[in-house]
Design an enzyme around this catalytic site. Structure first.
Site, PDB file in Angstrom:
ATOM      1  N   LYS A 271       0.692  -1.162   0.030  1.00  0.00           N
ATOM      2  CA  LYS A 271       0.052   0.093  -0.173  1.00  0.00           C
ATOM      3  C   LYS A 271       0.757   1.037   0.005  1.00  0.00           C
ATOM      4  O   LYS A 271       0.478   2.047  -0.762  1.00  0.00           O
ATOM      5  CB  LYS A 271      -0.892  -0.033   1.484  1.00  0.00           C
ATOM      6  CG  LYS A 271      -1.609   1.302   1.435  1.00  0.00           C
ATOM      7  CD  LYS A 271      -2.177   1.300   2.948  1.00  0.00           C
ATOM      8  CE  LYS A 271      -2.426   2.824   3.453  1.00  0.00           C
ATOM      9  NZ  LYS A 271      -1.192   3.197   4.453  1.00  0.00           N
ATOM     10  N   ASN A 272       1.793   1.486   0.870  1.00  0.00           N
ATOM     11  CA  ASN A 272       2.536   2.497   1.080  1.00  0.00           C
ATOM     12  C   ASN A 272       3.513   2.890   0.074  1.00  0.00           C
ATOM     13  O   ASN A 272       4.074   3.895  -0.161  1.00  0.00           O
ATOM     14  CB  ASN A 272       3.155   2.702   2.452  1.00  0.00           C
ATOM     15  CG  ASN A 272       2.133   2.923   3.640  1.00  0.00           C
ATOM     16  OD1 ASN A 272       0.906   3.226   3.344  1.00  0.00           O
ATOM     17  ND2 ASN A 272       2.543   2.707   4.885  1.00  0.00           N
TER      18      ASN A 272
ATOM     19  N   CYS B  34      -5.561   8.701   8.261  1.00  0.00           N
ATOM     20  CA  CYS B  34      -5.871   8.011   9.644  1.00  0.00           C
ATOM     21  C   CYS B  34      -5.460   9.041  10.748  1.00  0.00           C
ATOM     22  O   CYS B  34      -4.359   9.610  10.501  1.00  0.00           O
ATOM     23  CB  CYS B  34      -4.876   6.853   9.837  1.00  0.00           C
ATOM     24  SG  CYS B  34      -5.604   5.359   9.026  1.00  0.00           S
TER      25      CYS B  34
ATOM     26  N   ARG C   6      -0.487  15.388  12.464  1.00  0.00           N
ATOM     27  CA  ARG C   6       0.678  14.556  11.614  1.00  0.00           C
ATOM     28  C   ARG C   6       1.174  16.042  10.714  1.00  0.00           C
ATOM     29  O   ARG C   6       0.676  16.237   9.507  1.00  0.00           O
ATOM     30  CB  ARG C   6      -0.167  13.671  10.615  1.00  0.00           C
ATOM     31  CG  ARG C   6      -0.687  12.722  11.548  1.00  0.00           C
ATOM     32  CD  ARG C   6      -1.432  11.358  10.687  1.00  0.00           C
ATOM     33  NE  ARG C   6      -0.589  10.916  10.020  1.00  0.00           N
ATOM     34  CZ  ARG C   6      -0.738   9.692   9.233  1.00  0.00           C
ATOM     35  NH1 ARG C   6      -2.110   9.273   9.175  1.00  0.00           N
ATOM     36  NH2 ARG C   6       0.019   9.332   8.596  1.00  0.00           N
TER      37      ARG C   6
ATOM     38  N   ASP D  43       3.440   0.510  12.149  1.00  0.00           N
ATOM     39  CA  ASP D  43       2.133   0.213  11.647  1.00  0.00           C
ATOM     40  C   ASP D  43       2.017  -1.276  11.919  1.00  0.00           C
ATOM     41  O   ASP D  43       0.784  -1.956  11.570  1.00  0.00           O
ATOM     42  CB  ASP D  43       2.473   0.375  10.020  1.00  0.00           C
ATOM     43  CG  ASP D  43       2.357   1.638   9.390  1.00  0.00           C
ATOM     44  OD1 ASP D  43       2.134   2.426  10.304  1.00  0.00           O
ATOM     45  OD2 ASP D  43       2.730   1.929   8.417  1.00  0.00           O
TER      46      ASP D  43
ATOM     47  N   ARG E 162      -9.316   0.313   3.630  1.00  0.00           N
ATOM     48  CA  ARG E 162      -8.268   1.429   2.759  1.00  0.00           C
ATOM     49  C   ARG E 162      -6.914   0.797   2.600  1.00  0.00           C
ATOM     50  O   ARG E 162      -5.927   1.037   1.823  1.00  0.00           O
ATOM     51  CB  ARG E 162      -8.042   2.598   3.847  1.00  0.00           C
ATOM     52  CG  ARG E 162      -9.215   3.453   3.839  1.00  0.00           C
ATOM     53  CD  ARG E 162      -8.878   4.629   5.092  1.00  0.00           C
ATOM     54  NE  ARG E 162      -7.583   5.145   4.596  1.00  0.00           N
ATOM     55  CZ  ARG E 162      -6.924   6.225   5.226  1.00  0.00           C
ATOM     56  NH1 ARG E 162      -7.646   6.526   6.168  1.00  0.00           N
ATOM     57  NH2 ARG E 162      -5.874   6.630   4.958  1.00  0.00           N
TER      58      ARG E 162
HETATM   59  N1  EPU Z   1       6.979  14.235  11.064  1.00  0.00           N
HETATM   60  C1  EPU Z   1       7.247  15.427  11.090  1.00  0.00           C
HETATM   61  N2  EPU Z   1       7.229  16.674  10.122  1.00  0.00           N
HETATM   62  C2  EPU Z   1       6.759  16.078   8.796  1.00  0.00           C
HETATM   63  C3  EPU Z   1       6.690  14.651   8.533  1.00  0.00           C
HETATM   64  C4  EPU Z   1       6.602  14.022   9.761  1.00  0.00           C
HETATM   65  O1  EPU Z   1       7.342  16.098  12.479  1.00  0.00           O
HETATM   66  O2  EPU Z   1       6.955  16.822   7.944  1.00  0.00           O
HETATM   67  C5  EPU Z   1       7.033  13.452  12.125  1.00  0.00           C
HETATM   68  C6  EPU Z   1       5.537  12.908  12.175  1.00  0.00           C
HETATM   69  O3  EPU Z   1       4.590  13.450  12.971  1.00  0.00           O
HETATM   70  C7  EPU Z   1       5.988  11.383  12.789  1.00  0.00           C
HETATM   71  C8  EPU Z   1       7.328  11.205  12.276  1.00  0.00           C
HETATM   72  O4  EPU Z   1       7.653  12.354  11.700  1.00  0.00           O
HETATM   73  O5  EPU Z   1       6.132  11.474  14.350  1.00  0.00           O
HETATM   74  C9  EPU Z   1       7.218   9.982  10.948  1.00  0.00           C
HETATM   75  O6  EPU Z   1       6.261  10.504  10.151  1.00  0.00           O
HETATM   76  P1  EPU Z   1       6.384  10.174   8.625  1.00  0.00           P
HETATM   77  O7  EPU Z   1       6.418  11.179   7.818  1.00  0.00           O
HETATM   78  O8  EPU Z   1       7.413   8.882   8.250  1.00  0.00           O
HETATM   79  O9  EPU Z   1       4.958   9.453   8.329  1.00  0.00           O
HETATM   80  P2  EPU Z   1       4.105   9.436   6.954  1.00  0.00           P
HETATM   81  O10 EPU Z   1       4.944   9.672   5.836  1.00  0.00           O
HETATM   82  O11 EPU Z   1       2.966  10.525   7.415  1.00  0.00           O
HETATM   83  C10 EPU Z   1       4.051   7.046   6.529  1.00  0.00           C
HETATM   84  C11 EPU Z   1       2.902   5.834   6.266  1.00  0.00           C
HETATM   85  C12 EPU Z   1       2.212   5.588   7.640  1.00  0.00           C
HETATM   86  C13 EPU Z   1       3.337   5.150   8.499  1.00  0.00           C
HETATM   87  C14 EPU Z   1       4.462   6.228   8.823  1.00  0.00           C
HETATM   88  C15 EPU Z   1       5.860   5.755   9.562  1.00  0.00           C
HETATM   89  C16 EPU Z   1       2.022   6.270   4.104  1.00  0.00           C
HETATM   90  C17 EPU Z   1       0.829   6.901   3.348  1.00  0.00           C
HETATM   91  N3  EPU Z   1       1.826   6.366   5.475  1.00  0.00           N
HETATM   92  O12 EPU Z   1       3.384   8.083   7.125  1.00  0.00           O
HETATM   93  O13 EPU Z   1       1.588   4.560   7.358  1.00  0.00           O
HETATM   94  O14 EPU Z   1       2.910   5.045  10.056  1.00  0.00           O
HETATM   95  O15 EPU Z   1       5.082   6.415   7.237  1.00  0.00           O
HETATM   96  O16 EPU Z   1       6.145   4.570   9.041  1.00  0.00           O
HETATM   97  O17 EPU Z   1       2.870   5.987   3.526  1.00  0.00           O
HETATM   98  C18 EPU Z   1      -0.399   3.227   7.751  1.00  0.00           C
HETATM   99  O18 EPU Z   1       0.078   2.504   6.651  1.00  0.00           O
HETATM  100  O19 EPU Z   1      -1.346   2.465   8.646  1.00  0.00           O
HETATM  101  C19 EPU Z   1       0.392   4.389   7.891  1.00  0.00           C
HETATM  102  C20 EPU Z   1      -0.341   5.284   8.867  1.00  0.00           C
END
Ligand code: EPU
Length: 433
Positions: A23-24, A118, A124, A309, A401
């Site tokens: 998915k990701n 989510c 986020r 995750d 999803r």
């Molecule tokens: N963060 C910041 N600033 C940013 C971006 C992130 O402070 O600009 C912080 C977040 O608040 C968090 C940490 O950095 O504490 C990690 O966030 P990350 O950006 O890695 O998460 P994401 O890209 O929004 C993806 C996956 C999530 C998964 C996370 C961590 C997708 C669409 N989502 O989210 O997947 O939990 O990486 O591995 O790829 C899921 O699949 O259930 C899911 C939530």
């Protein structure tokens, strides 16, 4: 009508399950297909609602989409006419933020609705994405629910970017934008998840020049255009881990097929500590649990650490292990909203900020429970499969999803689970009036 799952628990799982595409990776590769000035064929696409929504957004922007078979999609982005997403579609998924990187990279401008997705009960942020785009010469503003980004002079330029937090989304988004920028971009302190490498491989197979994905530093030399081509998405590490955790919780023996064992190491190691037997072959894992589960401690970390995750699913397994386990969430500020639902089923868990203290119990009991996000939903399915008696799970649109054909896959393993449509409040109101 709303959809619910009815689960009669207490049956061990036996058989084989084939894991879908990640998915990701898919939710990044589909927006990246917008950058390709040609036709690209993507294989092993998981047919989940986040993917169909992403495809719909691309179509609205002017791409032609053809489904060649159940898991192969052809995307033709030669005639994209628009760089502004509709508000309603884009705000439904978290991954819509990737459209900022892809549109900005190819067209020098993007207007994308603020992402949804989510809700773990905290913020986020996307400040690291914005920091990257700004360093490459974009002006980024947030206005009326939209992220507006425009490159000075119409094209981004290369830059050296150090991420303050290891972010999957920022790493992928900046990588996309940089692939078509003028000059070289180096991103330091990047995420190393398998889907980061998958996106880099996809872009490289379309003509990009990206090196170092999977290490702490990624170097991207911008190219003037990307050409069409074919690419197959990697298997879903988290979907595989979820089925492994389900076998751990219910007992039984399942062959998990179409996986990359190396991606599973962090999950395999923890399940083995709990007493689950796992045999690795080329692209399968045989997962077996016959004896009692043992306690262990878990701390979530960016890859190759234990994935956040998988935290809710693993906490559910530990509810049934002998002894007291400690789970520490260190990627997200908070991700324990599902704990209250597990407690309804007889679990003994105390949450203090980022740590959950899980006291193993002899068994869980079926109950009406509600999914509050995707992985929380997966955890509740596991709990319901392992519990004595019947559970009714609401909020299942979250689960759908990210998990393709979850009902069919679990039923093939002998689970007693079915989806039902029940009238919601609006249906009842219209019947009364
Ligand atoms: N963060 C910041 N600033 C940013 C971006 C992130 O402070 O600009 C912080 C977040 O608040 C968090 C940490 O950095 O504490 C990690 O966030 P990350 O950006 O890695 O998460 P994401 O890209 O929004 C993806 C996956 C999530 C998964 C996370 C961590 C997708 C669409 N989502 O989210 O997947 O939990 O990486 O591995 O790829 C899921 O699949 O259930 C899911 C939530």
């Amino acid at each position: 009508m709303t959809r619910e799952y009815l689960v009669r628990g207490g049956k061990p799982l036996f058989g084989e399950v084939t894991i879908s595409g990640a998915k990701n990776a898919a939710v990044a590769i589909i927006p990246a297909a917008l950058m390709v000035d040609g036709v690209c064929r993507i294989e092993n696409v998981p047919m989940i609602s986040d993917v169909t929504l992403s495809l719909k957004i691309l179509e609205e922007l002017g791409a032609s989409i053809r489904l060649l078979n159940a898991h192969t999609v052809e995307i033709d982005s030669r005639h994209i006419a628009c760089t502004r997403t509709s508000y309603d579609l884009a705000r439904k998924i978290r991954a819509s933020y990737y459209l900022v990187g892809s549109l900005l990279g190819r067209f020098g401008q993007a207007e994308v609705a603020m992402p949804g997705g989510c809700n773990f009960g905290g913020v986020r942020p996307i400040d690291q994405h914005v920091k990257g785009f700004t360093a490459m010469g974009a002006k980024v503003t947030l206005e009326s629910g939209f992220i507006n980004a425009a490159a000075e002079g119409g094209r981004l330029h290369g830059a050296n970017i150090y991420l303050d937090v290891v972010s999957v989304g920022a790493t992928m988004n900046i990588m996309m934008a940089a692939a078509l920028a003028e000059g070289t971009t180096v991103i330091e302190n990047v995420a190393k998840e398998p889907h980061i490498v998958d996106l880099a491989n996809f872009l490289n197979s379309m003509g990009a020049d990206i090196r170092g994905a999977g290490t702490d530093s990624i170097k991207i030399t911008g190219v003037p255009r990307l050409n069409g081509g074919s690419y197959a998405i990697i298997p879903d590490q988290i979907e595989a881990g979820t089925y492994m955790a389900a076998v751990a919780a219910t007992g039984g023996q399942v062959l998990v097929k179409n996986i990359i064992p190396k991606h599973m190491d962090c999950i395999t190691a923890k399940l083995q500590e709990c007493g689950v037997e796992i045999q690795e072959r080329e692209d399968t894992l045989l997962v077996r649990r016959t004896g009692k589960l043992q306690k262990t401690n878990i701390k979530t970390l960016p890859y190759p650490g234990f994935p956040t995750d998988m935290q809710p699913q693993m906490t559910t397994v530990l509810c049934l292990a002998e002894g007291t386990s400690l789970v520490t969430e260190s990627v997200w500020g908070s991700r324990y909203r599902y704990v209250d639902e597990l407690k309804r089923m007889g679990a003994s868990i105390q949450v203090d900020d980022k740590t959950a203290v899980v006291e193993g119990v002899d068994h869980l009991t079926g109950a009406p429970i509600q999914a509050t996000d995707l992985r929380a939903g997966a955890a509740l399915v596991i709990a319901a499969l392992a519990a004595q008696g019947e559970s009714r799970i609401t909020g299942v649109s979250y689960i759908e999803r990210g998990y393709e054909d979850i009902i069919e896959k679990l039923r093939a393993l002998g689970a007693d689970i079915r989806a039902v449509d029940v009238p919601d409040e609006a249906d009842l109101r219209s019947r009364i009036s």
